[in-house]
Scaffold this motif. Structure first.
Motif, PDB file in Angstrom:
ATOM      1  N   LEU A 140      -1.345   4.337   7.121  1.00  0.00           N
ATOM      2  CA  LEU A 140      -1.044   5.672   6.564  1.00  0.00           C
ATOM      3  C   LEU A 140      -0.021   6.053   7.816  1.00  0.00           C
ATOM      4  CD1 LEU A 140      -0.997   8.311   5.078  1.00  0.00           C
ATOM      5  CD2 LEU A 140      -3.086   8.935   6.093  1.00  0.00           C
ATOM      6  N   TYR A 146      -5.687  13.581   0.786  1.00  0.00           N
ATOM      7  CA  TYR A 146      -4.687  12.415   1.101  1.00  0.00           C
ATOM      8  C   TYR A 146      -5.560  11.265   0.644  1.00  0.00           C
ATOM      9  CZ  TYR A 146      -7.220  11.937   5.595  1.00  0.00           C
ATOM     10  OH  TYR A 146      -8.200  11.914   6.693  1.00  0.00           O
ATOM     11  N   SER A 147      -4.763  10.095   0.639  1.00  0.00           N
ATOM     12  CA  SER A 147      -5.581   8.965   0.174  1.00  0.00           C
ATOM     13  C   SER A 147      -4.577   7.762   0.186  1.00  0.00           C
ATOM     14  CB  SER A 147      -5.747   8.854  -1.434  1.00  0.00           C
ATOM     15  OG  SER A 147      -4.576   8.878  -2.276  1.00  0.00           O
ATOM     16  N   ARG A 148      -4.843   6.481   0.086  1.00  0.00           N
ATOM     17  CA  ARG A 148      -4.087   5.261   0.247  1.00  0.00           C
ATOM     18  C   ARG A 148      -4.397   4.505  -0.900  1.00  0.00           C
ATOM     19  NH1 ARG A 148      -5.571   1.740   4.697  1.00  0.00           N
ATOM     20  NH2 ARG A 148      -5.897   0.322   2.995  1.00  0.00           N
ATOM     21  N   VAL A 173       0.024  12.135   0.627  1.00  0.00           N
ATOM     22  CA  VAL A 173      -0.528  13.281   1.434  1.00  0.00           C
ATOM     23  C   VAL A 173      -0.295  14.423   0.814  1.00  0.00           C
ATOM     24  CG1 VAL A 173      -0.522  14.382   3.718  1.00  0.00           C
ATOM     25  CG2 VAL A 173      -0.138  11.744   3.577  1.00  0.00           C
ATOM     26  N   PRO A 214       0.441   5.279   0.718  1.00  0.00           N
ATOM     27  CA  PRO A 214      -0.194   6.754   0.802  1.00  0.00           C
ATOM     28  C   PRO A 214       0.316   7.959   0.015  1.00  0.00           C
ATOM     29  CG  PRO A 214       0.693   5.516   2.786  1.00  0.00           C
ATOM     30  CD  PRO A 214       1.229   5.111   1.882  1.00  0.00           C
ATOM     31  N   PRO A 232      -8.355   6.844   4.767  1.00  0.00           N
ATOM     32  CA  PRO A 232      -7.847   5.368   5.277  1.00  0.00           C
ATOM     33  C   PRO A 232      -7.643   5.729   6.947  1.00  0.00           C
ATOM     34  CG  PRO A 232      -6.114   7.035   4.320  1.00  0.00           C
ATOM     35  CD  PRO A 232      -7.390   7.573   3.922  1.00  0.00           C
ATOM     36  N   THR A 260       0.718  -1.168   0.196  1.00  0.00           N
ATOM     37  CA  THR A 260       0.055   0.019   0.045  1.00  0.00           C
ATOM     38  C   THR A 260       0.905   1.316   0.035  1.00  0.00           C
ATOM     39  OG1 THR A 260      -2.126   0.978   0.884  1.00  0.00           O
ATOM     40  CG2 THR A 260      -0.308   0.078   2.366  1.00  0.00           C
ATOM     41  N   HIS A 303      -4.329   8.857  -7.435  1.00  0.00           N
ATOM     42  CA  HIS A 303      -4.426   9.933  -6.551  1.00  0.00           C
ATOM     43  C   HIS A 303      -5.281  11.048  -7.379  1.00  0.00           C
ATOM     44  CE1 HIS A 303      -4.354  12.655  -3.016  1.00  0.00           C
ATOM     45  NE2 HIS A 303      -4.024  13.403  -3.829  1.00  0.00           N
TER      46      HIS A 303
END
Length: 349
Positions: free
Chosen positions: A325, A295-297, A233, A231, A317, A229, A285
């Motif tokens: 994260l 932000y995402s993951r 930001v 992330p 997340p 995974t 993203h």
């Protein structure tokens, strides 16, 4: 800054969200903010506060099972009432910032974001459109594939609509094991592996006859390789995390129960491989509409040959101190409270 932290909610990830909310509250107090912690689905929505800098708060453990569907219906009724009028809405309007520590359901599919947008309330994370785009895994994967991010072949199936298993689903099962899951849900809830058409039909029948009724499923090949995974930001891509499983699937139990999984950051992979995952995470993203204030993951799993495939993008997340994260953030040298402050800064700059 006066911050309201929204957590809990009505989704299958309610317990995780409550744990995130308490962790975020502690970090905000450490960073000098005044905080009110609110669960809009609770009978008494204000869980704590106003809390002032320097105060110490506890936390909650994540339950072994998500709430039942009947419980979720009751939680949803309370949450809708709280967010559309009355003292909770006025509390949100009076805050300088709402920190969204909600996961899954209305907290991640764009519903809460849309309500806050209409109310003119500033909040952390992506807006309603990006959240909605990421939440439906089938549509999200179509967008990601068009953007050049590797995705798996998939078939969407509403098993209650017909008795016959679609030809596309049969073809996937004939080629090998498959994974079947709701096309819109979070935290790997109701994710199953099927090794035969009979097993898949049984799982689909159980979903169609279950209390949720009409459910849309996504069927895709089971990927036997390593899981990662990444992330993002703002505009910064964080280090790759490897998820080392002791179970075939990274489901709810594996995610939140001790000993089921080991998470390693930075992942022990060649630099070129890590760079590819990071590039694809940033592309995912951006393709789904996450801006520099969000932000995402992004989750990946490799096939048997070691080639990575994007599984999904998470709009909100987990933010418990042991979530993926924060683990990746620590790999960048950020303390947990520093990560929380960066999310605040993205929303208020």
């Amino acid at each position: 800054m006066r911050v309201v932290v929204l957590c809990g909610g009505e989704s299958s990830e309610r317990d995780v969200s409550l744990a995130s909310g308490w962790s975020v509250t502690g970090a905000l107090l450490e960073r000098g903010h005044e905080v009110v912690l609110v669960d809009p689905a609770a009978e008494v929505p204000v869980l704590a506060g106003p809390l002032h800098p320097g105060e110490v708060v506890g936390g909650v453990a994540v339950g072994k099972e998500p709430p039942s569907l009947a419980e979720r219906h009751q939680l949803r009724r309370r949450m809708h009432a709280a967010l559309t009028g009355g003292p909770v809405l006025e509390l949100l309007r009076g805050a300088e910032l709402v920190f969204l520590a909600l996961h899954g359901g209305w907290g991640e599919d764009g519903h809460v974001q849309a309500l806050l947008e209409m109310a003119g309330v500033r909040f952390t994370g992506a807006g309603s459109a990006a959240c909605a785009a990421a939440w439906h895994k089938g549509r999200a994967q179509a967008v990601l594939g068009a953007a050049g991010v590797p995705v798996a072949e998939r078939v969407l199936w509403r098993p209650g609509a017909a008795d016959e298993v679609p030809a596309g689903v049969k073809r996937l099962v004939e080629a090998g094991p498959v994974v079947v899951k709701p096309v819109a849900d979070g935290s790997s809830v109701s994710v199953h592996r099927a090794d035969s058409l009979a097993e898949l039909a049984r799982l689909a029948r159980a979903a169609a006859e279950g209390p949720s009724g009409d459910v849309e499923l996504m069927v895709e090949p089971f990927l036997a390789g390593r899981e990662f995974t990444v992330p993002v930001v703002g505009d910064q891509v964080l280090p790759v995390v490897e998820i080392e499983l002791t179970t075939p699937l990274f489901d709810y139990t594996a995610k939140y129960q001790s000993g089921a999984v080991s998470e390693v950051c930075p992942a022990p992979v060649p630099d070129a491989f890590a760079y590819c995952l990071q590039e694809w995470a940033l592309r995912a993203h951006q393709a789904l509409g996450f801006g520099s204030d969000a932000y995402s993951r992004t989750d990946f799993r490799c096939d048997a040959g070691g080639e990575p495939v994007c599984l999904e993008v998470n709009a909100l997340p987990g933010l418990t101190t042991t979530s993926l994260l924060p683990l990746a953030a620590s790999g960048s040298g950020w303390a947990y409270s520093g990560l929380v402050q960066r999310i605040v800064d993205l929303a208020t700059r």
